[in-house]
Design a protein around this motif. Structure first.
Motif, PDB file in Angstrom:
ATOM      1  N   LEU A 279       0.827  -1.211   0.000  1.00  0.00           N
ATOM      2  CA  LEU A 279       0.000   0.000   0.000  1.00  0.00           C
ATOM      3  C   LEU A 279       0.859   1.259   0.000  1.00  0.00           C
ATOM      4  N   TRP A 280       2.024   1.163   0.621  1.00  0.00           N
ATOM      5  CA  TRP A 280       2.937   2.305   0.670  1.00  0.00           C
ATOM      6  C   TRP A 280       4.344   1.810   0.926  1.00  0.00           C
ATOM      7  N   THR A 281       5.290   2.354   0.171  1.00  0.00           N
ATOM      8  CA  THR A 281       6.714   2.129   0.421  1.00  0.00           C
ATOM      9  C   THR A 281       7.427   3.457   0.257  1.00  0.00           C
ATOM     10  N   PRO A 282       8.551   3.666   0.934  1.00  0.00           N
ATOM     11  CA  PRO A 282       9.263   4.932   0.816  1.00  0.00           C
ATOM     12  C   PRO A 282       9.628   5.222  -0.635  1.00  0.00           C
ATOM     13  N   ALA A 283       9.489   6.492  -1.028  1.00  0.00           N
ATOM     14  CA  ALA A 283       9.802   6.873  -2.398  1.00  0.00           C
ATOM     15  C   ALA A 283      11.287   6.661  -2.670  1.00  0.00           C
ATOM     16  N   THR A 284      11.577   6.096  -3.823  1.00  0.00           N
ATOM     17  CA  THR A 284      12.960   5.895  -4.243  1.00  0.00           C
ATOM     18  C   THR A 284      13.455   7.148  -4.942  1.00  0.00           C
ATOM     19  N   PRO A 285      14.560   7.745  -4.501  1.00  0.00           N
ATOM     20  CA  PRO A 285      15.070   8.947  -5.144  1.00  0.00           C
ATOM     21  C   PRO A 285      15.344   8.715  -6.629  1.00  0.00           C
ATOM     22  N   ALA A 286      14.947   9.691  -7.449  1.00  0.00           N
ATOM     23  CA  ALA A 286      15.178   9.580  -8.884  1.00  0.00           C
ATOM     24  C   ALA A 286      16.658   9.614  -9.203  1.00  0.00           C
ATOM     25  N   ALA A 287      17.062   8.880 -10.216  1.00  0.00           N
ATOM     26  CA  ALA A 287      18.467   8.867 -10.638  1.00  0.00           C
ATOM     27  C   ALA A 287      18.826  10.209 -11.241  1.00  0.00           C
ATOM     28  N   PRO A 288      20.001  10.738 -10.961  1.00  0.00           N
ATOM     29  CA  PRO A 288      20.414  12.035 -11.515  1.00  0.00           C
ATOM     30  C   PRO A 288      20.562  11.944 -13.027  1.00  0.00           C
ATOM     31  N   LEU A 289      20.239  13.081 -13.698  1.00  0.00           N
ATOM     32  CA  LEU A 289      20.348  13.113 -15.157  1.00  0.00           C
ATOM     33  C   LEU A 289      21.793  13.115 -15.592  1.00  0.00           C
ATOM     34  N   VAL A 290      22.687  13.694 -14.778  1.00  0.00           N
ATOM     35  CA  VAL A 290      24.098  13.739 -15.093  1.00  0.00           C
ATOM     36  C   VAL A 290      24.865  13.063 -13.990  1.00  0.00           C
ATOM     37  N   THR A 291      25.667  12.112 -14.317  1.00  0.00           N
ATOM     38  CA  THR A 291      26.470  11.382 -13.336  1.00  0.00           C
ATOM     39  C   THR A 291      27.908  11.848 -13.432  1.00  0.00           C
ATOM     40  N   LYS A 292      28.462  12.254 -12.311  1.00  0.00           N
ATOM     41  CA  LYS A 292      29.845  12.708 -12.287  1.00  0.00           C
ATOM     42  C   LYS A 292      30.763  11.540 -11.975  1.00  0.00           C
ATOM     43  N   TYR A 293      31.859  11.451 -12.678  1.00  0.00           N
ATOM     44  CA  TYR A 293      32.819  10.385 -12.468  1.00  0.00           C
ATOM     45  C   TYR A 293      34.061  10.943 -11.810  1.00  0.00           C
TER      46      TYR A 293
END
Length: 293
Positions: A279-293
């Motif tokens: 019924l409810w689970t903690p929201a998963t943070p969205a993946a960043p559009l730009v990934t820094k290496y």
């Protein structure tokens, strides 16, 4: 992914159903109610709706058959809290029963409601252990409920690595202040042992379950009668629709004593189904559009 599916499926442990005490003496918790579930594994944080439905027929040699339908709607909360490193879970269940008993008696209604708390530990390597403590309250419909309060304790161990679910769950019921107003509804202290051995293949889960029960202390109304003992086995199949999980299993007693019929060895055949809906689970943070290496 498969490991998470098995952990989520473990929430079905909250489907704490009613026993067949509406039909004969026995422990308050229904034998087999946690079969198919990874009872020892910690659960992902969230709120879940779990419904377990089972229907069975006990063939009473020389007597009419006993039929029993049990439905268990449950709300379960796997909290963000921990104690000594163990995941804390809270649950509430309101089981319902419809019994078709020899002699034309056909009671139905609410069984004893249950409130419980559970702590589960991840031991690493796919292993987990848990302890559950809960109370079946002396409430519900007169011809259905156990006329007493029962303290239930579960001790479980699970292995959920590599898509496996290998689980043993020992249930211990202690009943306080049993009333003898209805002999068919008199409940004993006893143990149940629920066993699971399944494997996931993609979205499918296939395997086997087994469960047994025995009484060790009986109310005065049952003194001199055989103690109820039984053991059943059967196949299980499940499917993960993402996020909804369905399970079904069919069981048959291979050993039964003190269960009724002319030889007091009537065997039960039972079909089980279970649905688990987050019924409810903690929201998963969205993946960043730009990934820094």
């Amino acid at each position: 992914m498969l490991k998470n599916v098995m952990k989520i499926a473990a929430v079905g442990a909250f489907a704490l159903t009613a026993t067949a005490t509406a039909a004969n003496a026995g422990t308050t918790a229904q034998p087999g109610e946690t079969a198919g579930l990874a009872m020892g594994a910690p659960l992902p944080e969230g709120v879940y709706f779990v419904n377990t439905l089972d229907w069975g027929v006990r063939k009473n040699k020389g007597m009419p058959d006993t039929k029993l339908l049990v439905d268990i709607p449950v709300i379960a909360w796997s909290t963000p809290w921990t104690l000594f490193g163990g995941n804390i879970q809270l649950l509430a269940a309101t089981p319902m029963i419809h019994a078709d008993l020899p002699g034309g008696f056909d009671p139905y209604g609410f069984y004893n409601p249950l409130l419980a708390a559970k702590i589960a530990f991840d031991l690493g390597g796919g292993f987990g252990v848990s302890y559950l403590s809960g109370i079946y309250f002396n409430a519900g419909d007169r011809d259905i409920r156990v006329p007493a309060t029962t303290w239930r304790q579960d001790f479980a161990i699970s292995y959920t690595g590599d898509g496996w679910n290998l689980t043993a769950n020992l249930l211990w019921g202690i009943t306080f202040g049993t009333s003898n107003y209805a002999a068919f509804n008199t409940t004993s202290n006893g143990f149940n042992l629920d066993l699971t051995a399944t494997k996931t293949f993609g979205k499918w889960e296939i395997g086997a379950v087994g469960f047994g029960s025995t009484e060790y202390d009986r109310p005065d109304a049952l003194k001199g009668t055989p103690k109820t003992k039984q053991f059943a086995v059967g196949p299980l199949v499940g499917y993960n629709f993402g996020p909804v999980i369905l399970q079904a299993y069919l069981t048959r007693d291979v050993y039964a004593r003190g269960t009724g019929g002319s030889n007091n060895r009537a065997k039960d055949t039972r079909f089980w189904s279970r649905i688990i809906i987050p019924l409810w689970t903690p929201a998963t943070p969205a993946a960043p559009l730009v990934t820094k290496y």
